[in-house]
Design a protein around this motif. Structure first.
Motif, PDB file in Angstrom:
ATOM      1  N   PRO A 102       0.827  -1.197   0.000  1.00 56.97           N
ATOM      2  CA  PRO A 102       0.000   0.000   0.000  1.00 56.97           C
ATOM      3  C   PRO A 102       0.871   1.261   0.000  1.00 56.97           C
ATOM      4  CG  PRO A 102       0.181  -0.830   2.229  1.00 56.97           C
ATOM      5  CD  PRO A 102       0.971  -1.771   1.359  1.00 56.97           C
ATOM      6  N   LYS A 103       0.275   2.350  -0.442  1.00 58.10           N
ATOM      7  CA  LYS A 103       0.847   3.700  -0.259  1.00 58.10           C
ATOM      8  C   LYS A 103       2.322   3.788  -0.649  1.00 58.10           C
ATOM      9  CE  LYS A 103      -2.689   4.476   3.238  1.00 58.10           C
ATOM     10  NZ  LYS A 103      -3.354   3.172   3.176  1.00 58.10           N
ATOM     11  N   VAL A 104       2.636   3.282  -1.824  1.00 48.39           N
ATOM     12  CA  VAL A 104       4.022   3.340  -2.294  1.00 48.39           C
ATOM     13  C   VAL A 104       4.337   4.781  -2.709  1.00 48.39           C
ATOM     14  CG1 VAL A 104       5.551   2.590  -4.175  1.00 48.39           C
ATOM     15  CG2 VAL A 104       4.167   0.916  -2.918  1.00 48.39           C
ATOM     16  N   ASP A 105       5.394   5.335  -2.127  1.00 42.12           N
ATOM     17  CA  ASP A 105       5.754   6.737  -2.365  1.00 42.12           C
ATOM     18  C   ASP A 105       6.903   6.892  -3.344  1.00 42.12           C
ATOM     19  OD1 ASP A 105       4.003   8.192  -0.758  1.00 42.12           O
ATOM     20  OD2 ASP A 105       5.228   7.958   1.047  1.00 42.12           O
ATOM     21  N   GLU A 106       7.800   5.921  -3.329  1.00 41.79           N
ATOM     22  CA  GLU A 106       9.029   6.099  -4.115  1.00 41.79           C
ATOM     23  C   GLU A 106       9.594   4.734  -4.526  1.00 41.79           C
ATOM     24  OE1 GLU A 106      11.942   6.778  -0.313  1.00 41.79           O
ATOM     25  OE2 GLU A 106      10.730   8.471  -1.060  1.00 41.79           O
ATOM     26  N   GLU A 133      -1.366   5.744  -4.479  1.00 40.18           N
ATOM     27  CA  GLU A 133      -2.518   6.351  -3.798  1.00 40.18           C
ATOM     28  C   GLU A 133      -2.109   7.491  -2.878  1.00 40.18           C
ATOM     29  OE1 GLU A 133      -4.480   3.320  -1.428  1.00 40.18           O
ATOM     30  OE2 GLU A 133      -2.591   2.479  -0.734  1.00 40.18           O
ATOM     31  N   THR A 134      -0.881   7.974  -3.079  1.00 39.32           N
ATOM     32  CA  THR A 134      -0.426   9.131  -2.309  1.00 39.32           C
ATOM     33  C   THR A 134       0.061  10.185  -3.305  1.00 39.32           C
ATOM     34  OG1 THR A 134       1.855   8.342  -2.227  1.00 39.32           O
ATOM     35  CG2 THR A 134       0.396   7.642  -0.418  1.00 39.32           C
ATOM     36  N   PRO A 135       0.059  11.463  -2.897  1.00 37.82           N
ATOM     37  CA  PRO A 135       0.584  12.486  -3.795  1.00 37.82           C
ATOM     38  C   PRO A 135       2.009  12.181  -4.250  1.00 37.82           C
ATOM     39  CG  PRO A 135      -0.623  13.501  -1.993  1.00 37.82           C
ATOM     40  CD  PRO A 135      -0.548  12.032  -1.674  1.00 37.82           C
ATOM     41  N   PRO A 151      17.235  -5.434 -11.887  1.00 32.68           N
ATOM     42  CA  PRO A 151      17.271  -6.896 -11.806  1.00 32.68           C
ATOM     43  C   PRO A 151      16.666  -7.403 -10.491  1.00 32.68           C
ATOM     44  CG  PRO A 151      19.394  -6.018 -12.497  1.00 32.68           C
ATOM     45  CD  PRO A 151      18.547  -4.837 -12.146  1.00 32.68           C
ATOM     46  N   GLY A 152      15.806  -8.382 -10.604  1.00 35.53           N
ATOM     47  CA  GLY A 152      15.209  -9.000  -9.410  1.00 35.53           C
ATOM     48  C   GLY A 152      14.097  -8.186  -8.780  1.00 35.53           C
ATOM     49  N   ALA A 153      13.610  -7.151  -9.464  1.00 30.03           N
ATOM     50  CA  ALA A 153      12.652  -6.243  -8.802  1.00 30.03           C
ATOM     51  C   ALA A 153      11.249  -6.826  -8.664  1.00 30.03           C
ATOM     52  CB  ALA A 153      12.590  -4.912  -9.518  1.00 30.03           C
ATOM     53  N   ARG A 154      10.842  -7.731  -9.508  1.00 33.73           N
ATOM     54  CA  ARG A 154       9.562  -8.474  -9.376  1.00 33.73           C
ATOM     55  C   ARG A 154       8.309  -7.641  -9.600  1.00 33.73           C
ATOM     56  NH1 ARG A 154      10.253 -13.189  -5.383  1.00 33.73           N
ATOM     57  NH2 ARG A 154      12.461 -13.222  -4.956  1.00 33.73           N
ATOM     58  N   LEU A 155       8.423  -6.334  -9.903  1.00 34.03           N
ATOM     59  CA  LEU A 155       7.213  -5.500  -9.992  1.00 34.03           C
ATOM     60  C   LEU A 155       6.422  -5.872 -11.243  1.00 34.03           C
ATOM     61  CD1 LEU A 155       5.744  -3.103  -8.638  1.00 34.03           C
ATOM     62  CD2 LEU A 155       6.986  -1.598 -10.200  1.00 34.03           C
ATOM     63  N   ASP A 156       5.105  -6.072 -11.069  1.00 44.41           N
ATOM     64  CA  ASP A 156       4.253  -6.554 -12.164  1.00 44.41           C
ATOM     65  C   ASP A 156       3.120  -5.599 -12.481  1.00 44.41           C
ATOM     66  OD1 ASP A 156       5.148  -8.944 -13.069  1.00 44.41           O
ATOM     67  OD2 ASP A 156       3.363 -10.079 -12.484  1.00 44.41           O
ATOM     68  N   CYS A 157       2.655  -4.862 -11.469  1.00 48.09           N
ATOM     69  CA  CYS A 157       1.362  -4.220 -11.637  1.00 48.09           C
ATOM     70  C   CYS A 157       1.216  -3.063 -10.636  1.00 48.09           C
ATOM     71  CB  CYS A 157       0.303  -5.299 -11.351  1.00 48.09           C
ATOM     72  SG  CYS A 157      -1.365  -4.830 -11.766  1.00 48.09           S
ATOM     73  N   LEU A 158       0.642  -1.947 -11.108  1.00 49.30           N
ATOM     74  CA  LEU A 158       0.314  -0.826 -10.211  1.00 49.30           C
ATOM     75  C   LEU A 158      -1.202  -0.724 -10.091  1.00 49.30           C
ATOM     76  CD1 LEU A 158       2.788   1.976 -11.446  1.00 49.30           C
ATOM     77  CD2 LEU A 158       3.169   0.170  -9.757  1.00 49.30           C
ATOM     78  N   VAL A 159      -1.676  -0.439  -8.889  1.00 50.21           N
ATOM     79  CA  VAL A 159      -3.120  -0.336  -8.626  1.00 50.21           C
ATOM     80  C   VAL A 159      -3.382   1.057  -8.060  1.00 50.21           C
ATOM     81  CG1 VAL A 159      -5.078  -1.330  -7.399  1.00 50.21           C
ATOM     82  CG2 VAL A 159      -3.136  -2.799  -8.010  1.00 50.21           C
ATOM     83  N   VAL A 160      -4.322   1.781  -8.682  1.00 46.79           N
ATOM     84  CA  VAL A 160      -4.615   3.135  -8.199  1.00 46.79           C
ATOM     85  C   VAL A 160      -5.577   3.056  -7.014  1.00 46.79           C
ATOM     86  CG1 VAL A 160      -5.594   5.375  -8.798  1.00 46.79           C
ATOM     87  CG2 VAL A 160      -4.327   4.085 -10.516  1.00 46.79           C
ATOM     88  N   GLY A 161      -5.319   3.866  -5.997  1.00 49.21           N
ATOM     89  CA  GLY A 161      -6.211   3.942  -4.832  1.00 49.21           C
ATOM     90  C   GLY A 161      -6.735   5.361  -4.685  1.00 49.21           C
ATOM     91  N   LEU A 162      -7.912   5.604  -5.230  1.00 53.42           N
ATOM     92  CA  LEU A 162      -8.411   6.985  -5.229  1.00 53.42           C
ATOM     93  C   LEU A 162      -8.997   7.413  -3.890  1.00 53.42           C
ATOM     94  CD1 LEU A 162      -9.991   7.490  -8.775  1.00 53.42           C
ATOM     95  CD2 LEU A 162      -7.753   8.234  -7.906  1.00 53.42           C
ATOM     96  N   ASP A 164      -7.619   6.985  -0.913  1.00 54.51           N
ATOM     97  CA  ASP A 164      -6.515   7.637  -0.211  1.00 54.51           C
ATOM     98  C   ASP A 164      -6.068   8.903  -0.934  1.00 54.51           C
ATOM     99  OD1 ASP A 164      -5.514   6.439   2.285  1.00 54.51           O
ATOM    100  OD2 ASP A 164      -5.619   4.598   1.115  1.00 54.51           O
ATOM    101  N   LEU A 165      -6.027   8.828  -2.259  1.00 51.12           N
ATOM    102  CA  LEU A 165      -5.555   9.995  -3.010  1.00 51.12           C
ATOM    103  C   LEU A 165      -6.493  11.197  -2.829  1.00 51.12           C
ATOM    104  CD1 LEU A 165      -3.141  10.704  -4.730  1.00 51.12           C
ATOM    105  CD2 LEU A 165      -4.420   9.982  -6.753  1.00 51.12           C
ATOM    106  N   ARG A 166      -7.798  10.919  -2.812  1.00 46.48           N
ATOM    107  CA  ARG A 166      -8.752  12.021  -2.580  1.00 46.48           C
ATOM    108  C   ARG A 166      -8.569  12.568  -1.171  1.00 46.48           C
ATOM    109  NH1 ARG A 166     -12.844   8.434  -4.835  1.00 46.48           N
ATOM    110  NH2 ARG A 166     -13.163   8.926  -7.012  1.00 46.48           N
ATOM    111  N   LYS A 167      -8.392  11.651  -0.224  1.00 51.85           N
ATOM    112  CA  LYS A 167      -8.213  12.077   1.172  1.00 51.85           C
ATOM    113  C   LYS A 167      -6.984  12.992   1.298  1.00 51.85           C
ATOM    114  CE  LYS A 167      -6.646   9.848   5.441  1.00 51.85           C
ATOM    115  NZ  LYS A 167      -5.255   9.513   5.186  1.00 51.85           N
ATOM    116  N   GLU A 168      -5.908  12.622   0.620  1.00 53.33           N
ATOM    117  CA  GLU A 168      -4.658  13.381   0.758  1.00 53.33           C
ATOM    118  C   GLU A 168      -4.660  14.680  -0.022  1.00 53.33           C
ATOM    119  OE1 GLU A 168      -2.277  12.586   2.870  1.00 53.33           O
ATOM    120  OE2 GLU A 168      -3.452  10.823   3.445  1.00 53.33           O
ATOM    121  N   THR A 169      -5.483  14.762  -1.071  1.00 58.83           N
ATOM    122  CA  THR A 169      -5.406  15.940  -1.951  1.00 58.83           C
ATOM    123  C   THR A 169      -6.611  16.854  -1.831  1.00 58.83           C
ATOM    124  OG1 THR A 169      -6.474  14.727  -3.748  1.00 58.83           O
ATOM    125  CG2 THR A 169      -4.048  14.705  -3.690  1.00 58.83           C
TER     126      THR A 169
END
Ligand SMILES: CC(C)(COP(=O)(O)OP(=O)(O)OC[C@H]1O[C@@H](n2cnc3c(N)ncnc32)[C@H](O)[C@@H]1OP(=O)(O)O)[C@@H](O)C(=O)NCCC(=O)NCCSC(=O)C[C@H](O)C(=O)O
Ligand code: MG
Length: 301
Positions: A102-106, A133-135, A151-162, A164-169
């Motif tokens: 959740p809430k990946v920033d960087e 889902e964060t600014p 290499p080895g990062a395994r990242l496959d997919c991003l999921v938007v969380g609106l 949280d994003l609405r709450k933060e913005t």
């Protein structure tokens, strides 16, 4: 030269249902639902005092009959929270198809967990999904998706969380999501730049079938692979909108047969009844037909 889409790596992710890990009835029900993927949620749908019970529920569920024909994703709590470490231990024990952060920033949020999984010698088949889902997550989404290339990062997919994003913005929920579209498109652009998938956000008002239909149509038109869902009633419309229509399949088959014609040999551009088609359209058509075949091959739940 047009880039080829590796057909083997296409997943069906039209309908990605969130199931609160605390809800035994919903866990049981996931076997009989026709969604492409299930997110077993240990994060926001589980209260702090029930996190331990939710983990136990997942242990029991994964020890039972396998979830046939669906990707299994466990959403953990942030690794910086008091629950994250135990959640990750559970993931390492249960080996779902992916862990959702959740809430990946960087980018470091993704590479840190990749390193932890590598240190634990978790099989490569265990992938990482990330919630945007964060600014800061939106501002850094290109770099986050790019971290999937290390290499080895395994990242496959991003999921938007609106939510949280609405709450933060402070952006208000409005039909058409006009103020959010630029951020949604940033996510789509980022995943396409790095060969990942993007899943559109949940739609909270699960009794509003018309509003959900409109938002699925919009998400598909924006380039999302599917939608995160909260209720079984959202599965059929999501599958319909994010899967190719009969008309699209017929059009794709026409493009494939036009290029298969001996007269088209050596040509990159052809005239198909007054419409220009290029080999890049052939690549798209093949991907669409492949997706249609994956859908037909799916056994009903
Ligand atoms: C929203 C709900 C709490 C509504 O639940 P309920 O009141 O039980 O609805 P129904 O009576 O209409 O349910 C009918 C039957 O369907 C089953 N059901 C309901 N939801 C699910 C589900 N998600 N998975 C599986 N099965 C489900 C009920 O058990 C009923 O079954 P039966 O007994 O046979 O009739 C509930 O739908 C719910 O909890 N949804 C998921 C909530 C959730 O996961 N939240 C976290 C994800 S949202 C998110 O991530 C936001 C993001 O982070 C952001 O920031 O935007
Ligand atoms: Mg959220």
């Amino acid at each position: 030269m047009s880039r080829t889409i590796p057909l083997r790596s296409l997943h069906l992710r039209r309908s990605v249902l969130s199931v609160p890990a605390i809800n035994l009835r919903a866990l049981e029900k996931s076997h009989s639902l026709d969604c492409d993927a299930v997110i077993f949620d240990l994060e926001d749908s589980v209260s702090p005092e029930k996190k331990g019970q939710a983990r136990e529920n997942l242990r029991g569920f994964f020890a039972g009959p396998p979830l046939e024909g669906k990707e299994r994703i466990i959403r953990i709590n942030s690794l910086s929270s008091e629950f994250g470490a135990a959640d990750l231990d559970l993931v390492k024990a249960l080996l779902p198809d992916a862990v959702l952060l959740p809430k990946v920033d960087e980018p470091g949020d993704v590479t840190d967990i990749s390193d932890l999984l590598a240190d634990a010698e978790a099989p490569e088949a265990l992938r990482i999904w990330a919630m945007i889902e964060t600014p800061r997550g939106v501002l850094n989404v290109g770099a986050i998706a790019g971290a999937g290339r290390t290499p080895g990062a395994r990242l496959d997919c991003l999921v938007v969380g609106l939510n949280d994003l609405r709450k933060e913005t402070g952006v208000l929920p409005q039909p058409g999501r006009s103020y959010l579209v630029p951020w949604l498109m940033q996510v789509v652009l980022a995943v396409r730049a790095y060969g990942l998938d993007a899943i559109d956000s949940v739609f909270n008002d699960f009794k509003d079938a018309e509003g959900f239909d409109a938002e699925c149509g919009q998400g598909r038109a924006m380039g999302f692979a599917g939608k995160m869902l909260i209720h079984p009633s959202q599965i059929e419309p999501a599958n319909r909108h994010f899967g190719p229509s009969a008309e699209e399949i017929a059009e794709a088959e026409a493009v494939i047969s036009a290029f298969a014609d001996p007269d088209a040999r050596g040509l990159n551009v052809i005239n198909a009844n007054g419409r220009m088609i290029e080999r890049l359209h052939l690549v798209q058509a093949e991907a669409l037909v492949h997706k249609a075949r994956l859908i037909s091959a799916r056994k009903p739940a």
